[in-house]
Design a protein around this motif. Sequence first.
Motif, PDB file in Angstrom:
ATOM      1  N   ILE A  15       3.297  48.443 110.244  1.00 12.58           N
ATOM      2  CA  ILE A  15       2.721  49.792 110.164  1.00 12.58           C
ATOM      3  C   ILE A  15       2.848  50.346 108.752  1.00 12.58           C
ATOM      4  O   ILE A  15       1.897  50.884 108.182  1.00 12.58           O
ATOM      5  CB  ILE A  15       3.414  50.731 111.178  1.00 12.58           C
ATOM      6  N   THR A  16       4.032  50.217 108.175  1.00 13.79           N
ATOM      7  CA  THR A  16       4.332  50.894 106.905  1.00 13.79           C
ATOM      8  C   THR A  16       3.714  50.207 105.704  1.00 13.79           C
ATOM      9  O   THR A  16       3.123  50.873 104.839  1.00 13.79           O
ATOM     10  CB  THR A  16       5.857  51.001 106.722  1.00 13.79           C
ATOM     11  N   TRP A  17       3.837  48.905 105.608  1.00 15.82           N
ATOM     12  CA  TRP A  17       3.388  48.216 104.397  1.00 15.82           C
ATOM     13  C   TRP A  17       1.899  48.412 104.098  1.00 15.82           C
ATOM     14  O   TRP A  17       1.541  48.733 102.965  1.00 15.82           O
ATOM     15  CB  TRP A  17       3.727  46.730 104.479  1.00 15.82           C
ATOM     16  N   PRO A  18       1.004  48.258 105.075  1.00 17.56           N
ATOM     17  CA  PRO A  18      -0.417  48.498 104.763  1.00 17.56           C
ATOM     18  C   PRO A  18      -0.694  49.948 104.352  1.00 17.56           C
ATOM     19  O   PRO A  18      -1.604  50.198 103.552  1.00 17.56           O
ATOM     20  CB  PRO A  18      -1.135  48.149 106.072  1.00 17.56           C
ATOM     21  N   CYS A  19       0.084  50.886 104.894  1.00 25.01           N
ATOM     22  CA  CYS A  19      -0.105  52.292 104.521  1.00 25.01           C
ATOM     23  C   CYS A  19       0.334  52.559 103.085  1.00 25.01           C
ATOM     24  O   CYS A  19      -0.182  53.466 102.425  1.00 25.01           O
ATOM     25  CB  CYS A  19       0.679  53.196 105.476  1.00 25.01           C
ATOM     26  N   GLN A  20       1.303  51.793 102.604  1.00 26.24           N
ATOM     27  CA  GLN A  20       1.807  51.982 101.247  1.00 26.24           C
ATOM     28  C   GLN A  20       1.046  51.151 100.214  1.00 26.24           C
ATOM     29  O   GLN A  20       1.141  51.430  99.015  1.00 26.24           O
ATOM     30  CB  GLN A  20       3.297  51.643 101.193  1.00 26.24           C
ATOM     31  N   LEU A  21       0.307  50.142 100.671  1.00 23.35           N
ATOM     32  CA  LEU A  21      -0.370  49.237  99.739  1.00 23.35           C
ATOM     33  C   LEU A  21      -1.379  49.944  98.829  1.00 23.35           C
ATOM     34  O   LEU A  21      -1.377  49.684  97.610  1.00 23.35           O
ATOM     35  CB  LEU A  21      -1.037  48.098 100.516  1.00 23.35           C
ATOM     36  N   PRO A  40      -2.488  57.686 103.489  1.00 19.86           N
ATOM     37  CA  PRO A  40      -1.778  56.941 104.544  1.00 19.86           C
ATOM     38  C   PRO A  40      -0.257  56.986 104.428  1.00 19.86           C
ATOM     39  O   PRO A  40       0.426  56.456 105.303  1.00 19.86           O
ATOM     40  CB  PRO A  40      -2.265  55.491 104.336  1.00 19.86           C
ATOM     41  N   LEU A  41       0.286  57.592 103.378  1.00 20.95           N
ATOM     42  CA  LEU A  41       1.724  57.517 103.149  1.00 20.95           C
ATOM     43  C   LEU A  41       2.542  58.204 104.244  1.00 20.95           C
ATOM     44  O   LEU A  41       3.650  57.778 104.549  1.00 20.95           O
ATOM     45  CB  LEU A  41       2.077  58.116 101.783  1.00 20.95           C
ATOM     46  N   VAL A  42       2.003  59.276 104.816  1.00 22.07           N
ATOM     47  CA  VAL A  42       2.736  59.974 105.880  1.00 22.07           C
ATOM     48  C   VAL A  42       2.916  59.060 107.083  1.00 22.07           C
ATOM     49  O   VAL A  42       4.014  58.957 107.653  1.00 22.07           O
ATOM     50  CB  VAL A  42       2.018  61.276 106.278  1.00 22.07           C
ATOM     51  N   LEU A  43       1.845  58.373 107.474  1.00 18.45           N
ATOM     52  CA  LEU A  43       1.961  57.422 108.589  1.00 18.45           C
ATOM     53  C   LEU A  43       2.936  56.311 108.245  1.00 18.45           C
ATOM     54  O   LEU A  43       3.744  55.893 109.078  1.00 18.45           O
ATOM     55  CB  LEU A  43       0.596  56.834 108.930  1.00 18.45           C
ATOM     56  N   GLY A  44       2.894  55.845 106.997  1.00 16.63           N
ATOM     57  CA  GLY A  44       3.827  54.805 106.584  1.00 16.63           C
ATOM     58  C   GLY A  44       5.265  55.259 106.664  1.00 16.63           C
ATOM     59  O   GLY A  44       6.160  54.483 107.042  1.00 16.63           O
ATOM     60  N   ALA A  45       5.516  56.515 106.330  1.00 15.16           N
ATOM     61  CA  ALA A  45       6.886  57.028 106.335  1.00 15.16           C
ATOM     62  C   ALA A  45       7.474  57.099 107.738  1.00 15.16           C
ATOM     63  O   ALA A  45       8.693  57.005 107.910  1.00 15.16           O
ATOM     64  CB  ALA A  45       6.926  58.409 105.684  1.00 15.16           C
ATOM     65  N   THR A 160      16.379  47.350 104.323  1.00 11.77           N
ATOM     66  CA  THR A 160      16.061  46.957 102.948  1.00 11.77           C
ATOM     67  C   THR A 160      14.675  46.343 102.875  1.00 11.77           C
ATOM     68  O   THR A 160      13.873  46.683 101.989  1.00 11.77           O
ATOM     69  CB  THR A 160      17.106  45.957 102.431  1.00 11.77           C
ATOM     70  N   LEU A 161      14.379  45.423 103.784  1.00  9.04           N
ATOM     71  CA  LEU A 161      13.075  44.763 103.791  1.00  9.04           C
ATOM     72  C   LEU A 161      11.951  45.779 103.976  1.00  9.04           C
ATOM     73  O   LEU A 161      10.903  45.677 103.332  1.00  9.04           O
ATOM     74  CB  LEU A 161      13.045  43.714 104.897  1.00  9.04           C
ATOM     75  N   TRP A 162      12.172  46.758 104.838  1.00  8.29           N
ATOM     76  CA  TRP A 162      11.155  47.778 105.083  1.00  8.29           C
ATOM     77  C   TRP A 162      10.841  48.552 103.802  1.00  8.29           C
ATOM     78  O   TRP A 162       9.710  48.984 103.598  1.00  8.29           O
ATOM     79  CB  TRP A 162      11.653  48.724 106.179  1.00  8.29           C
ATOM     80  N   HIS A 163      11.822  48.717 102.916  1.00  5.49           N
ATOM     81  CA  HIS A 163      11.633  49.447 101.661  1.00  5.49           C
ATOM     82  C   HIS A 163      11.004  48.600 100.552  1.00  5.49           C
ATOM     83  O   HIS A 163      10.833  49.098  99.432  1.00  5.49           O
ATOM     84  CB  HIS A 163      12.983  49.985 101.150  1.00  5.49           C
ATOM     85  N   LEU A 164      10.681  47.365 100.833  1.00  5.57           N
ATOM     86  CA  LEU A 164      10.212  46.444  99.788  1.00  5.57           C
ATOM     87  C   LEU A 164       9.050  46.993  98.956  1.00  5.57           C
ATOM     88  O   LEU A 164       9.080  46.892  97.718  1.00  5.57           O
ATOM     89  CB  LEU A 164       9.848  45.098 100.414  1.00  5.57           C
ATOM     90  N   PRO A 165       8.003  47.578  99.551  1.00  3.75           N
ATOM     91  CA  PRO A 165       6.899  48.065  98.708  1.00  3.75           C
ATOM     92  C   PRO A 165       7.323  49.115  97.688  1.00  3.75           C
ATOM     93  O   PRO A 165       6.837  49.109  96.555  1.00  3.75           O
ATOM     94  CB  PRO A 165       5.915  48.655  99.741  1.00  3.75           C
ATOM     95  N   THR A 166       8.242  50.015  98.056  1.00  2.00           N
ATOM     96  CA  THR A 166       8.668  51.038  97.094  1.00  2.00           C
ATOM     97  C   THR A 166       9.470  50.428  95.951  1.00  2.00           C
ATOM     98  O   THR A 166       9.512  50.991  94.854  1.00  2.00           O
ATOM     99  CB  THR A 166       9.520  52.117  97.794  1.00  2.00           C
ATOM    100  N   MET A 167      10.080  49.284  96.181  1.00  2.00           N
ATOM    101  CA  MET A 167      10.814  48.614  95.121  1.00  2.00           C
ATOM    102  C   MET A 167       9.875  47.906  94.143  1.00  2.00           C
ATOM    103  O   MET A 167      10.308  47.460  93.069  1.00  2.00           O
ATOM    104  CB  MET A 167      11.816  47.622  95.718  1.00  2.00           C
ATOM    105  N   CYS A 168       8.611  47.779  94.533  1.00  5.05           N
ATOM    106  CA  CYS A 168       7.620  47.115  93.676  1.00  5.05           C
ATOM    107  C   CYS A 168       6.806  48.102  92.843  1.00  5.05           C
ATOM    108  O   CYS A 168       5.865  47.690  92.150  1.00  5.05           O
ATOM    109  CB  CYS A 168       6.672  46.279  94.530  1.00  5.05           C
TER     110      CYS A 168
END
Length: 264
Positions: A15-21, A40-45, A160-168
């Motif tokens: 759910i989260t990763w595609p919203c943050q992409l 889409p960031l709200v849905l990702g959060a 941690t894995l869920w936060h991966l996109p923000t670390m990129c």
Amino acid sequence: MPPSVVRFFVLACAITWPCQLPFLLQQWGAPIPVDVATAPLVLGAIGPSVAAAVCAWKEGGRGGLSGLLSPRRAPAGWAWAPLALCMPAMLHLAGLALLALAGGSMPATLLYAPVTPEQRGIAFLAPLGEELGFRGYALRRLLPARGPVLASLLVGAGWTLWHLPTMCLPGVPWWSWVLGPLFITSLSVLMTALHIRSGGSLLVAIAAHLGIHLDNVSRAHLSGDGAAPLLVTTIVAVAAAAVAARRMRAWEPAAAVAAAAGAA
């Protein structure tokens, strides 16, 4: 790991990763309009909470969903909420004291409070969007099966894995990739200890998560303070988590009660 928890982590990331992409690509220079990237960031959060609701529905239908969303979360344990709220700042300030004792130069910023509208918004959205999933769903199912220490580490790894996109995102320094997982996992252990001592109170988990955003030391590099604040805070958090893990090994009955309180 129980299959239900695996499904939860996979769905939360799905759910989260595609919203943050789109936002991630836009920050790296892709020609994506700002509104399209941020919408889409709200849905990702709230991806973990949505994933928890879907998994709870799959397990028990309306009863499973109502159990997950029930406000009856060990009211007697709510007294732990102030400590949970202050815990991240306490770890940070203890880290700064350690830095001062070691003769290091103090950072210009004492606490990293949310200052922009976006930071303030995520500070209050993230605890509600994440904790129903990570502590309210995953931890409560892992506690009886794996015990408090291993359950904390597994939730920390998934968190941690869920936060991966923000670390990129551009500008995230290399040391965040080293210290970030250690800090998040340590917080997971400490939040499990608070969860157990409060009898499974979801409010306590939400308070701790809010405290993380009210003093978000992972933003120290944005203030030009370098790696030192996150480094010393992580050292203190790891030490505190080690003490908590040792104590939690004797809390197996209390962990079972906390898990049962969440399932009630």
